[in-house]
Motif scaffolding. Structure first.
Motif, short mmCIF file in Angstrom:
data_model
loop_
_atom_site.label_atom_id
_atom_site.label_comp_id
_atom_site.label_asym_id
_atom_site.label_seq_id
_atom_site.Cartn_x
_atom_site.Cartn_y
_atom_site.Cartn_z
N LEU A 8 30.33 48.72 47.60
CA LEU A 8 30.07 47.46 48.29
C LEU A 8 30.60 47.62 49.72
CD1 LEU A 8 29.01 44.58 48.15
CD2 LEU A 8 31.30 43.87 47.43
N HIS A 9 29.72 48.03 50.62
CA HIS A 9 30.14 48.37 51.98
C HIS A 9 30.64 47.18 52.79
CE1 HIS A 9 29.33 52.63 51.95
NE2 HIS A 9 28.17 52.40 51.36
N ASP A 10 30.32 45.97 52.36
CA ASP A 10 30.85 44.78 53.04
C ASP A 10 32.37 44.72 52.96
OD1 ASP A 10 28.27 44.03 53.64
OD2 ASP A 10 28.15 42.47 52.10
N CYS A 11 32.95 45.44 52.03
CA CYS A 11 34.41 45.43 51.83
C CYS A 11 35.10 46.68 52.33
CB CYS A 11 34.71 45.23 50.35
SG CYS A 11 34.11 43.68 49.68
N ASP A 12 34.39 47.54 53.06
CA ASP A 12 35.02 48.75 53.60
C ASP A 12 36.19 48.39 54.49
OD1 ASP A 12 33.05 50.15 52.30
OD2 ASP A 12 32.03 50.83 54.12
N ASP A 13 37.18 49.29 54.59
CA ASP A 13 38.32 49.04 55.46
C ASP A 13 37.92 49.23 56.93
OD1 ASP A 13 38.36 51.80 55.99
OD2 ASP A 13 40.15 52.17 54.79
N ASP A 14 38.86 49.06 57.84
CA ASP A 14 38.58 49.14 59.28
C ASP A 14 38.09 50.51 59.72
OD1 ASP A 14 39.28 46.50 59.58
OD2 ASP A 14 41.36 46.95 60.10
N ASN A 15 38.38 51.54 58.94
CA ASN A 15 37.95 52.90 59.27
C ASN A 15 36.63 53.27 58.58
OD1 ASN A 15 40.23 53.43 60.86
ND2 ASN A 15 41.42 53.81 59.01
N GLY A 16 36.03 52.33 57.87
CA GLY A 16 34.77 52.59 57.18
C GLY A 16 34.91 53.21 55.82
N ASN A 17 36.12 53.27 55.29
CA ASN A 17 36.35 53.85 53.96
C ASN A 17 36.06 52.81 52.88
OD1 ASN A 17 37.36 56.34 55.02
ND2 ASN A 17 39.24 55.25 55.51
N PRO A 18 35.35 53.18 51.82
CA PRO A 18 35.06 52.24 50.74
C PRO A 18 36.33 51.77 50.03
CG PRO A 18 33.74 54.24 50.52
CD PRO A 18 34.75 54.50 51.59
N THR A 19 36.36 50.49 49.68
CA THR A 19 37.49 49.94 48.94
C THR A 19 37.06 49.22 47.67
OG1 THR A 19 37.44 47.84 50.14
CG2 THR A 19 38.83 49.59 51.05
N THR A 20 35.75 48.97 47.53
CA THR A 20 35.25 48.21 46.39
C THR A 20 33.99 48.88 45.83
OG1 THR A 20 36.10 46.18 47.37
CG2 THR A 20 34.50 45.93 45.61
N TYR A 21 33.99 49.06 44.51
CA TYR A 21 32.86 49.66 43.80
C TYR A 21 32.43 48.70 42.70
CZ TYR A 21 34.62 53.87 46.06
OH TYR A 21 35.04 54.78 46.99
N PHE A 22 31.15 48.74 42.35
CA PHE A 22 30.67 47.89 41.27
C PHE A 22 29.68 48.63 40.38
CE2 PHE A 22 27.71 47.22 44.74
CZ PHE A 22 26.47 47.16 44.12
N LEU A 23 29.62 48.19 39.13
CA LEU A 23 28.72 48.76 38.14
C LEU A 23 28.00 47.61 37.46
CD1 LEU A 23 27.75 51.19 36.38
CD2 LEU A 23 29.67 50.65 34.85
N LYS A 24 26.68 47.60 37.54
CA LYS A 24 25.90 46.55 36.89
C LYS A 24 25.80 46.86 35.41
CE LYS A 24 21.73 43.86 37.19
NZ LYS A 24 20.55 43.51 37.96
N VAL A 25 26.18 45.89 34.57
CA VAL A 25 26.16 46.10 33.12
C VAL A 25 25.26 45.10 32.40
CG1 VAL A 25 28.40 47.22 33.01
CG2 VAL A 25 28.28 44.73 32.87
N GLY A 26 24.63 44.23 33.14
CA GLY A 26 23.73 43.24 32.55
C GLY A 26 23.19 42.34 33.65
N GLU A 27 22.39 41.39 33.25
CA GLU A 27 21.83 40.44 34.20
C GLU A 27 22.96 39.65 34.85
OE1 GLU A 27 18.89 38.82 36.42
OE2 GLU A 27 18.60 40.36 34.91
N ASN A 28 23.15 39.85 36.14
CA ASN A 28 24.21 39.19 36.91
C ASN A 28 25.61 39.45 36.36
OD1 ASN A 28 22.39 38.03 38.78
ND2 ASN A 28 21.92 36.42 37.31
N MET A 29 25.82 40.61 35.76
CA MET A 29 27.13 40.99 35.24
C MET A 29 27.52 42.34 35.83
SD MET A 29 26.91 39.91 31.22
CE MET A 29 28.47 40.69 30.92
N PHE A 30 28.73 42.39 36.40
CA PHE A 30 29.21 43.59 37.07
C PHE A 30 30.68 43.81 36.73
CE2 PHE A 30 25.96 41.63 39.65
CZ PHE A 30 25.15 42.68 40.01
N TYR A 31 31.07 45.09 36.61
CA TYR A 31 32.48 45.45 36.62
C TYR A 31 32.80 45.91 38.03
CZ TYR A 31 32.66 45.24 31.56
OH TYR A 31 32.62 44.81 30.26
#
Length: 70
Positions: A8-31
Motif C-alpha cells: 500500500l504505497h499511500d503509507c510509504d515512509d518519507d524515503n519511499g520505503n514500504p511500511t504497509t502490506y495487504f493480502l486479499k482473502v475475500g470480498e472486501n476482506m484483507f489481512y
C-alpha cells in the motif's frame, strides 16, 4: 498457489520505503502487515483494528499468516 501480498504505497515512509502490506482473502476482506516503530511487523486482522501477532520481520509475519490464518 502462493499468496500475493501487495504494497500500500499511500503509507510509504518519507524515503519511499514500504511500511504497509495487504493480502486479499475475500470480498472486501484483507489481512494487513504494518511496520511498527521498533522495526517489527504487526499482523492486523480483517477488521483493520485487531493486532493478531507481532513478528520480528516481514518474512516471519507473512509466514505466520500463511500458517495460522490461511
Amino acid at each position: 498457489m502462493k499468496n500475493k501480498w501487495e504494497v500500500l504505497h499511500d503509507c510509504d515512509d518519507d524515503n519511499g520505503n514500504p511500511t504497509t502490506y495487504f493480502l486479499k482473502v475475500g470480498e472486501n476482506m484483507f489481512y494487513w502487515l504494518v511496520l511498527v516503530d521498533n522495526g517489527m511487523f504487526d499482523v492486523i486482522d480483517c477488521d483493520c483494528y485487531t493486532v493478531l501477532m507481532t513478528c520480528k520481520n516481514l518474512a516471519s509475519a507473512k509466514r505466520w499468516v500463511a500458517i495460522n490464518l490461511l
